[in-house]
Design a protein around this motif. Structure first.
Motif, PDB file in Angstrom:
ATOM      1  N   SER A 111      -4.815  40.761   1.026  1.00  0.00           N
ATOM      2  CA  SER A 111      -3.918  40.302  -0.152  1.00  0.00           C
ATOM      3  C   SER A 111      -4.048  41.155  -1.144  1.00  0.00           C
ATOM      4  O   SER A 111      -5.048  42.317  -1.397  1.00  0.00           O
ATOM      5  CB  SER A 111      -4.668  39.755  -1.115  1.00  0.00           C
ATOM      6  OG  SER A 111      -3.325  39.072  -2.170  1.00  0.00           O
ATOM      7  N   PRO A 112      -3.316  42.930  -0.697  1.00  0.00           N
ATOM      8  CA  PRO A 112      -3.228  44.193  -1.312  1.00  0.00           C
ATOM      9  C   PRO A 112      -3.126  43.990  -2.939  1.00  0.00           C
ATOM     10  O   PRO A 112      -4.373  44.444  -3.144  1.00  0.00           O
ATOM     11  CB  PRO A 112      -1.919  44.301  -1.107  1.00  0.00           C
ATOM     12  CG  PRO A 112      -1.176  43.941   0.295  1.00  0.00           C
ATOM     13  CD  PRO A 112      -1.578  42.731  -0.389  1.00  0.00           C
TER      14      PRO A 112
ATOM     15  N   PRO B  17      -7.938  51.225  -0.879  1.00  0.00           N
ATOM     16  CA  PRO B  17      -7.610  50.132  -1.225  1.00  0.00           C
ATOM     17  C   PRO B  17      -9.091  49.173  -1.566  1.00  0.00           C
ATOM     18  O   PRO B  17      -9.873  49.451  -0.584  1.00  0.00           O
ATOM     19  CB  PRO B  17      -6.165  49.380  -0.372  1.00  0.00           C
ATOM     20  CG  PRO B  17      -5.854  51.236   0.678  1.00  0.00           C
ATOM     21  CD  PRO B  17      -7.625  51.844   0.579  1.00  0.00           C
TER      22      PRO B  17
END
Length: 230
Positions: A52-53, A21
């Motif tokens: 915030s993904p 990520p």
């Protein structure tokens, strides 16, 4: 001709590479935030912002948190976020301390942040007769003397009561011609003691230990007075 066969072990299957990520990429550091109490604005602790993904490079700042340096604190103080939310206001922290009202000296546990309001102090009075003057407790000499006089009055009255009871019993023995020589002498001694008690002027000053007359039986009298005064 002999043929030699070389056996070759099959290689293990390779795991497919998985992209990390964005917030776990090397060199990515989450910003530090300071968390405060939502009601008072008091500094609580420092933590890291959340990623915030779905928005690379975007960090989520929790509610009641601020991206500023944490305060430098010491014992007896607390930090409140300032009005502009860009720094700290250092205030006294007396929470949990015992404070005293300056009008009565009554103690209470303090629960609020900030300076003590007028009418309260951290100084404890040294006696129940202290009064607050300016910045300190001062013993009230008149109140102390009056309290001592009240105790002396009480002692005089009780000693008179005790001697009167002893005189009454001994007088009965004399009147009934049942008294021994020792009882006759004791009757006179208790009468003398009662007269000496009545002549003590406690309104002028508090009597010292040497000012009190000696009773015919100080040990018995002292034990009785102790039982009545405590």
């Amino acid at each position: 001709m002999t043929r030699v066969l070389e056996l070759i072990e099959p290689s293990a299957p390779q795991e497919p590479s998985v992209a990390l990520p964005w917030w776990q990429q090397p060199g990515t550091e989450p910003p530090k935030v300071c968390n405060v109490h939502r009601g008072t604005g008091e500094y609580l602790c420092a933590s890291e912002a959340d990623p915030s993904p779905l928005e690379p490079g975007i960090w989520l700042i929790p509610a009641h948190s601020y991206q500023i340096d944490p305060p430098v604190l010491k014992a007896g103080v607390a930090a409140l976020i300032n009005r502009d939310s860009n720094g700290w206001e250092i205030v006294p922290d007396h929470r949990g301390a015992t404070v005293y009202t300056t009008d009565t000296g009554e103690p209470r546990q303090w629960l609020a942040l900030g300076d003590l309001p007028e009418g309260y102090t951290l100084q404890a009075p040294s006696t129940e007769f202290d009064t607050w003057e300016g910045e300190q407790w001062v013993p009230d000499a008149a109140a102390i003397a009056e309290a001592a006089r009240v105790v002396a009055y009480r002692k005089q009255a009780l000693a008179t009561q005790y001697s009167t009871e002893r005189i009454g019993t001994l007088q009965d023995a004399v009147d009934l011609e049942m008294a021994s020589e020792a009882e006759v002498a004791a009757l006179t001694a208790w009468k003398v003691y009662r007269v000496e008690l009545s002549r003590m002027d406690i309104t002028a000053k508090v009597p010292s230990a040497d000012d009190w007359p000696i009773s015919p039986n100080d040990e018995a009298l002292a034990a009785w007075l102790t039982s009545q005064l405590t």
